[in-house]
Design a protein around this motif. Sequence first.
Motif, PDB file in Angstrom:
ATOM      1  N   GLY A  98       0.749  -1.235  -0.003  1.00 16.67           N
ATOM      2  CA  GLY A  98       0.189  -0.026   0.071  1.00 16.67           C
ATOM      3  C   GLY A  98       0.947   1.193   0.117  1.00 16.67           C
ATOM      4  N   GLN A  99       2.035   1.331   0.743  1.00 15.75           N
ATOM      5  CA  GLN A  99       2.725   2.577   0.796  1.00 15.75           C
ATOM      6  C   GLN A  99       3.575   2.529  -0.638  1.00 15.75           C
ATOM      7  N   ARG A 100       4.061   1.521  -1.143  1.00 14.87           N
ATOM      8  CA  ARG A 100       4.659   1.845  -2.516  1.00 14.87           C
ATOM      9  C   ARG A 100       3.470   2.372  -3.387  1.00 14.87           C
ATOM     10  N   MET A 101       2.239   1.688  -3.319  1.00 13.34           N
ATOM     11  CA  MET A 101       1.184   1.959  -4.301  1.00 13.34           C
ATOM     12  C   MET A 101       0.919   3.575  -4.120  1.00 13.34           C
ATOM     13  N   ARG A 102       0.676   3.730  -2.879  1.00  9.98           N
ATOM     14  CA  ARG A 102       0.608   5.389  -2.796  1.00  9.98           C
ATOM     15  C   ARG A 102       1.504   6.314  -3.314  1.00  9.98           C
ATOM     16  N   GLU A 103       3.082   5.838  -3.157  1.00  6.75           N
ATOM     17  CA  GLU A 103       3.975   6.811  -3.546  1.00  6.75           C
ATOM     18  C   GLU A 103       4.057   6.855  -5.105  1.00  6.75           C
ATOM     19  N   GLU A 104       3.839   5.634  -5.440  1.00  2.82           N
ATOM     20  CA  GLU A 104       3.790   5.805  -7.181  1.00  2.82           C
ATOM     21  C   GLU A 104       2.753   6.547  -7.580  1.00  2.82           C
ATOM     22  N   ARG A 105       1.538   6.448  -7.051  1.00  5.14           N
ATOM     23  CA  ARG A 105       0.156   7.321  -7.290  1.00  5.14           C
ATOM     24  C   ARG A 105       0.693   8.526  -7.364  1.00  5.14           C
ATOM     25  N   CYS A 106       1.036   9.295  -6.105  1.00  6.28           N
ATOM     26  CA  CYS A 106       1.628  10.631  -6.097  1.00  6.28           C
ATOM     27  C   CYS A 106       2.557  11.039  -6.849  1.00  6.28           C
ATOM     28  N   LYS A 107       3.421  10.186  -7.159  1.00  4.07           N
ATOM     29  CA  LYS A 107       4.590  10.588  -8.302  1.00  4.07           C
ATOM     30  C   LYS A 107       3.807  10.833  -9.431  1.00  4.07           C
ATOM     31  N   LEU A 108       2.879  10.215  -9.852  1.00  3.33           N
ATOM     32  CA  LEU A 108       2.057  10.389 -11.116  1.00  3.33           C
ATOM     33  C   LEU A 108       1.215  11.619 -11.112  1.00  3.33           C
ATOM     34  N   GLY A 109       0.909  12.006  -9.748  1.00  2.03           N
ATOM     35  CA  GLY A 109       0.136  13.149  -9.537  1.00  2.03           C
ATOM     36  C   GLY A 109      -1.533  12.742  -9.794  1.00  2.03           C
TER      37      GLY A 109
END
Length: 125
Positions: free
Chosen positions: A13-24
């Motif tokens: 979930g943390q990796r998912m959130r980080e990558e989602r945020c990187k894409l804006g």
Amino acid sequence: MDDNIQINNVAIGQRMREERCKLGLSQEELAEIIGLSNYYIGQLERGERQMSLPTLVKISKCLHVSLDYLVLGNNLCAVGSVKESSDIYISSSNKDTELENLLKKCSPEELELFKKLMKTVLPYI
């Protein structure tokens, strides 16, 4: 090979959130793109739920990361990286590309619109 691999839903979930945020992308935007509820996305990002394999694949593709990275944190390669899948890859040695020339002509408002458009379109490619 380690037969005792533990799936850590919180880390996924943390990796998912980080990558989602990187894409804006917001949780709502990610949910809409992959056809899930934003409540469910929130549960996944908090590690409260374990997703099915088809859902994991959809999220991996949408976020442009490998399944290996998303599940285990092994950063081997990104899925669909620009170098592999695009004819418009901009080489650092060739700064006079067609894409760069087009972007140079854009106003700040047009650039912001283009950025939003790309963030919306990329997960579908």
